[in-house]
Each structure stands twice: as C-alpha cells, then as structure tokens.
Scaffold this active site. Structure first.
Site, PDB file in Angstrom:
ATOM      1  N   SER A  50       0.844  -1.622   0.211  1.00 38.57           N
ATOM      2  CA  SER A  50      -0.164   0.271  -0.587  1.00 38.57           C
ATOM      3  C   SER A  50       1.062   0.914   0.091  1.00 38.57           C
ATOM      4  O   SER A  50       1.944   1.387   0.336  1.00 38.57           O
ATOM      5  CB  SER A  50      -0.959   0.084   1.178  1.00 38.57           C
ATOM      6  OG  SER A  50      -0.276   0.359   1.871  1.00 38.57           O
ATOM      7  N   ASP A  83      -0.697  -1.553  -4.037  1.00 43.98           N
ATOM      8  CA  ASP A  83      -2.144  -1.856  -3.458  1.00 43.98           C
ATOM      9  C   ASP A  83      -2.897  -0.424  -3.202  1.00 43.98           C
ATOM     10  O   ASP A  83      -1.861   0.591  -2.721  1.00 43.98           O
ATOM     11  CB  ASP A  83      -2.661  -2.930  -2.382  1.00 43.98           C
ATOM     12  CG  ASP A  83      -3.503  -2.931  -1.295  1.00 43.98           C
ATOM     13  OD1 ASP A  83      -4.435  -3.248  -2.712  1.00 43.98           O
ATOM     14  OD2 ASP A  83      -3.123  -3.046  -0.643  1.00 43.98           O
ATOM     15  N   ASP A 105      -7.212   3.020  -7.696  1.00 42.35           N
ATOM     16  CA  ASP A 105      -8.639   2.920  -6.785  1.00 42.35           C
ATOM     17  C   ASP A 105      -8.940   4.450  -7.257  1.00 42.35           C
ATOM     18  O   ASP A 105      -8.692   5.284  -6.436  1.00 42.35           O
ATOM     19  CB  ASP A 105      -8.033   2.916  -5.903  1.00 42.35           C
ATOM     20  CG  ASP A 105      -9.037   2.711  -4.847  1.00 42.35           C
ATOM     21  OD1 ASP A 105     -10.490   2.843  -5.749  1.00 42.35           O
ATOM     22  OD2 ASP A 105      -9.408   2.682  -3.610  1.00 42.35           O
ATOM     23  N   HIS A 223     -11.538  -7.706  -2.515  1.00 41.19           N
ATOM     24  CA  HIS A 223     -10.860  -7.135  -1.991  1.00 41.19           C
ATOM     25  C   HIS A 223     -11.776  -7.188  -0.470  1.00 41.19           C
ATOM     26  O   HIS A 223     -12.463  -7.694  -0.088  1.00 41.19           O
ATOM     27  CB  HIS A 223     -10.439  -5.458  -2.263  1.00 41.19           C
ATOM     28  CG  HIS A 223      -9.626  -4.787  -2.767  1.00 41.19           C
ATOM     29  ND1 HIS A 223      -8.949  -4.301  -2.514  1.00 41.19           N
ATOM     30  CD2 HIS A 223      -9.663  -5.114  -4.482  1.00 41.19           C
ATOM     31  CE1 HIS A 223      -7.986  -4.017  -3.894  1.00 41.19           C
ATOM     32  NE2 HIS A 223      -8.782  -4.522  -4.748  1.00 41.19           N
ATOM     33  N   SER A 225     -10.698  -9.282   1.886  1.00 44.64           N
ATOM     34  CA  SER A 225     -11.262 -10.783   1.866  1.00 44.64           C
ATOM     35  C   SER A 225     -10.596 -12.004   3.120  1.00 44.64           C
ATOM     36  O   SER A 225     -10.293 -12.754   3.375  1.00 44.64           O
ATOM     37  CB  SER A 225     -10.846 -10.956   0.440  1.00 44.64           C
ATOM     38  OG  SER A 225     -11.992 -10.595  -0.208  1.00 44.64           O
ATOM     39  N   SER A 226     -10.109 -10.632   3.888  1.00 45.15           N
ATOM     40  CA  SER A 226      -9.375 -11.693   5.058  1.00 45.15           C
ATOM     41  C   SER A 226     -10.979 -12.650   5.482  1.00 45.15           C
ATOM     42  O   SER A 226     -11.481 -12.004   5.607  1.00 45.15           O
ATOM     43  CB  SER A 226      -8.867 -10.948   6.346  1.00 45.15           C
ATOM     44  OG  SER A 226      -7.940 -10.226   5.590  1.00 45.15           O
ATOM     45  N   ASP A 268      -4.575  -9.334   3.735  1.00 41.20           N
ATOM     46  CA  ASP A 268      -3.420  -8.546   4.565  1.00 41.20           C
ATOM     47  C   ASP A 268      -4.635  -8.404   6.054  1.00 41.20           C
ATOM     48  O   ASP A 268      -3.425  -9.058   7.163  1.00 41.20           O
ATOM     49  CB  ASP A 268      -3.547  -6.775   4.488  1.00 41.20           C
ATOM     50  CG  ASP A 268      -2.617  -5.916   5.225  1.00 41.20           C
ATOM     51  OD1 ASP A 268      -2.369  -6.321   6.139  1.00 41.20           O
ATOM     52  OD2 ASP A 268      -2.495  -4.771   5.597  1.00 41.20           O
TER      53      ASP A 268
HETATM   54  P1  13P Z   1      -8.762  -7.202   4.723  1.00 38.76           P
HETATM   55  O1  13P Z   1      -8.971  -6.258   5.294  1.00 38.76           O
HETATM   56  O2  13P Z   1      -9.934  -8.047   4.783  1.00 38.76           O
HETATM   57  O3  13P Z   1      -7.385  -8.066   4.717  1.00 38.76           O
HETATM   58  O4  13P Z   1      -8.224  -6.839   2.770  1.00 38.76           O
HETATM   59  C1  13P Z   1      -7.180  -6.371   2.398  1.00 38.76           C
HETATM   60  C2  13P Z   1      -7.015  -5.259   0.870  1.00 38.76           C
HETATM   61  O5  13P Z   1      -8.282  -5.511   0.753  1.00 38.76           O
HETATM   62  C3  13P Z   1      -5.759  -5.121   0.439  1.00 38.76           C
HETATM   63  O6  13P Z   1      -6.338  -4.128  -0.828  1.00 38.76           O
HETATM   64  O1  G3H Z   2      -5.847  -1.749   1.807  1.00 38.58           O
HETATM   65  C1  G3H Z   2      -5.552  -2.047   3.015  1.00 38.58           C
HETATM   66  C2  G3H Z   2      -3.958  -2.612   3.247  1.00 38.58           C
HETATM   67  O2  G3H Z   2      -5.159  -3.754   3.926  1.00 38.58           O
HETATM   68  C3  G3H Z   2      -3.975  -1.765   3.417  1.00 38.58           C
HETATM   69  O3  G3H Z   2      -3.641  -1.273   4.559  1.00 38.58           O
HETATM   70  O4  G3H Z   2      -3.330   1.102   3.940  1.00 38.58           O
HETATM   71  O5  G3H Z   2      -2.780  -0.129   6.536  1.00 38.58           O
HETATM   72  O6  G3H Z   2      -0.933  -0.389   5.118  1.00 38.58           O
HETATM   73  P1  G3H Z   2      -2.384  -0.194   5.153  1.00 38.58           P
HETATM   74 ZN    ZN Z   3      -8.141  -3.387  -0.591  1.00 39.45          ZN
END
Ligand code: 13P
Ligand code: G3H
Ligand code: ZN
Length: 350
Positions: A50, A83, A105, A223, A225-226, A268
């Site tokens: 990210s 990302d 995005d 996205h 998708s945890s 993530d």
């Molecule tokens: P989670 O927070 O569900 O892991 O999603 C991560 C994500 O979409 C990063 O772009």
């Molecule tokens: O898009 C979300 C990812 O979990 C990355 O998160 O911006 O805190 O690094 P972050």
């Molecule tokens: Zn995302």
C-alpha cells in the site's frame, strides 16, 4: 526469475480455474513469510504494498527485499503490485521502481477518502492504463467503493454503502481497458466487516455472479477478503488483546467467487492478526525476553501458516511451475499489438 506480469499470473489462473492471493507486506519478515508459504505449496504469488507500506518501509528497502525474494526463489512466479494507488503519480512511481502491476483506485478521490464520480474514475484509470501498458505493467481498477478505513485509506462506513452497479462495471472495463477489476460487494477493509456470519443480505455474491456473467473474460478482484478466523482473534485476546467479536469473509464464499471469475483475492488483516497473536503470546509467556528474533520468528511462522492455508484454499497451490514467465518487454509488445487488449468487446481479449 525476474518479477512477473500480474496479467500473466491472472491469465494462467483463469485457464486453471483458480484464484491467487495478494498479500500485503511492510517488512522483511512478511515477505519471507509469503515466500516460505509459496515455496512450501509451490504457488505463484502476488505481493502487494500500500502507499502506507511504501512510506513505512521506504520504497527502496521494500523493493530490494522483493528483488531478493525473486532471486532466492527462482521457481516461484512473483508479481509485485501497488495496492490502492490514489493517483497517476503514485502508480508512475511504483512503475519507476520496477513494480509489475499497479492498482489505480479511482473509486476514491486522491485524498483516498472521498468517493469520486464515475467519469473521474474512468479518466484517471484510463490515463494510468495508457502509461502502464506501454511499459508492460498490469493495471487493476476499482468500481464501487469498499467500506472501512485502513491507515487513513478508505471511505469509511459500511460495505453496503456503494455496491458496484453491474452496468457501470461493464462500461468501466470497456472504457478503461483495465486488466483486473475490483468490485464492491459488501466487504470492508480491516477486522470489522460483519457483525455475524455474513449472508446474502450483506455479502452480495449475487452481484459478483451477475458481473461475471456480463464480463466473463474480466479478472475480478475481491478486496477486504480476510476471513478473520475466530482462532486468530482468540489468540490475540487470550494474550491481552482487545478485539471485539467480528466476522470476515468465509473461505467458502471466496471459493464461490473463484468459480465465478475472481482471480485475485486481497488478504492483509488475517496476517496482521496472526503476527500480533504470536508476538503477544511470547510477550505474555516470556516477559523476560527482549531479543526481537524471539518474537519475530514465531510471528513470521504464524503468518506463513495462514498464507499457506489460503494458497491451498484459493487453488493456486501446485501451479508455480505451470508456465514460463514472459518478459515484461514482451508483455508491452502484446499490449501495443492489441493481442493483450483486455477490453471486453474485443474478441482477442484473452
Ligand atoms: P483485509 O483487510 O480484509 O485483509 O483486506 C485487504 C485488502 O483489501 C488490501 O487491499
Ligand atoms: O488496503 C488495505 C490494506 O490492508 C493495506 O493497509 O494502508 O494500512 O497498509 P494499509
Ligand atoms: Zn483493498
């Protein structure tokens, strides 16, 4: 092997009918955890950073670590992906570093918070596609807006606020020429997605299936998708953490998505939970320890275990050796000739 085009990874996944996890990284241990899992399961993999990760780790440290991962694992195809790029300049700087894929995005304005208009989204995404494809780099776009906020990024609110309109998804794919399309189906970033096991009223798999029917050749991206499994929440809470009860995206729903055009799955939060739980456990059980290796090693192992499990569940396991990576320069030629033009109306689209 050199870093691989994400487009090639996703085209191969479509042929094989599987999904590829895209795992976020911020540091060496997370990159190592992914590579341990990829090696163990023989998986091609997408590693993603990210804007926050790039700032935290400093661009060059992070990118050199990815290059080391590629050099140390010549049998594993790795795509390096930006990302949630928030504008043209973010994507351009990732491409300058050597990222083989970027997400523009444009569902949010450049502040990463305010939902943008459809036309604004098309315009900025198309500009990134032109620039990236000329250089053989893959582009993911987003239509619809996810819920939640991560590290200042996100519109906030519920995942149901801006569900993707299928007709707009078709128009967006056609007008931008993105290689992969992220859609909003009710998920949110972070740990707090759903307050009970999600059903069709909050997790709109029907919308995803409809979009896939209208865009059968477009690689869809999920996205947020945890799965936020209870056992990972419990470890954090058992050792002094304070997570409120929460539900993520069940793996079987992701697998339903994979049967309906989902090729990239972003994860993530699950890894963050695994790392935090492992570190908390060492701190609670061994308050006398102070060598970071004593807690970073179990943290790395805990993340590798989650990643390996997802790789198996998404179906990418065993596919690392299926294909020969195409050089990015050749991919660029494919875009230039039209052979790789992903616009849905073109017969040659994959
Ligand atoms: P989670 O927070 O569900 O892991 O999603 C991560 C994500 O979409 C990063 O772009
Ligand atoms: O898009 C979300 C990812 O979990 C990355 O998160 O911006 O805190 O690094 P972050
Ligand atoms: Zn995302």
């Amino acid at each position: 092997m050199p870093l691989v085009s994400m487009r090639q990874l996703l085209d191969e996944a479509a042929k094989g009918g599987y999904g590829v996890g895209a795992f976020n990284v911020n540091d060496m241990e997370q990159i190592q955890a992914i590579m341990i899992a990829a090696k163990q399961t023989k998986s091609p993999v997408i590693v993603q950073a990210s804007r926050g990760a790039r700032a935290f780790a400093e661009d060059l440290y992070l990118f050199r670590l990815i290059e080391a991962a590629a050099e140390l694992n010549p049998d594993i195809p790795i795509a390096m992906h930006q990302d949630h790029g928030n504008g043209f300049e973010t994507c351009k700087s990732a491409i300058a570093l050597g990222y083989t894929s970027v997400m523009m995005d444009g569902s949010l304005k450049e502040d990463g918070k305010t939902p943008s208009s459809f036309e604004e989204n098309v315009e900025v995404t198309r500009r990134v596609v032109d620039y990236a494809h000329e250089r053989g780099v893959t582009v993911e776009g987003e239509i619809g807006v996810l819920g939640g906020v991560e590290d200042g990024h996100g519109a906030g609110g519920s995942g149901l606020d801006h569900i993707t309109d299928p007709d707009q998804a078709v128009e967006f794919a056609e007008r931008t020429g993105v290689d992969a399309l992220a859609i909003a189906i009710g998920t949110s970033h972070g740990a707090y997605k759903f307050n009970k096991k999600p059903d069709g009223s909050v997790l709109k798999m029907d919308v995803l299936i409809k979009i896939h029917k209208m865009l059968p050749k477009t690689h869809l991206v999920m996205h947020g998708s945890s799965s936020v499994p209870k056992d990972l929440q419990d470890i954090v809470n058992q050792y002094g953490g304070k997570l409120n009860p929460t539900w993520g995206v069940p793996v079987e729903e992701i697998q339903l998505g994979i049967r309906n055009g989902v090729r990239k799955i972003n994860v993530d939060t699950d890894n963050r939970l695994a790392i935090t739980g492992a570190i908390r456990k060492v701190f609670a059980e061994h308050p006398e320890k102070f060598d970071p290796r004593d807690y970073m090693k179990p943290a790395r192992e805990a993340m590798a275990k989650v990643v390996a499990q997802r790789m198996t569940e998404f179906g990418q396991a065993g596919h690392a050796g299926d294909y020969k990576p195409i050089a990015i320069e050749e991919i660029a030629k494919g875009y230039a000739s039209g052979a790789l033009d992903p616009r849905p109306s073109l017969a040659g689209a994959r």
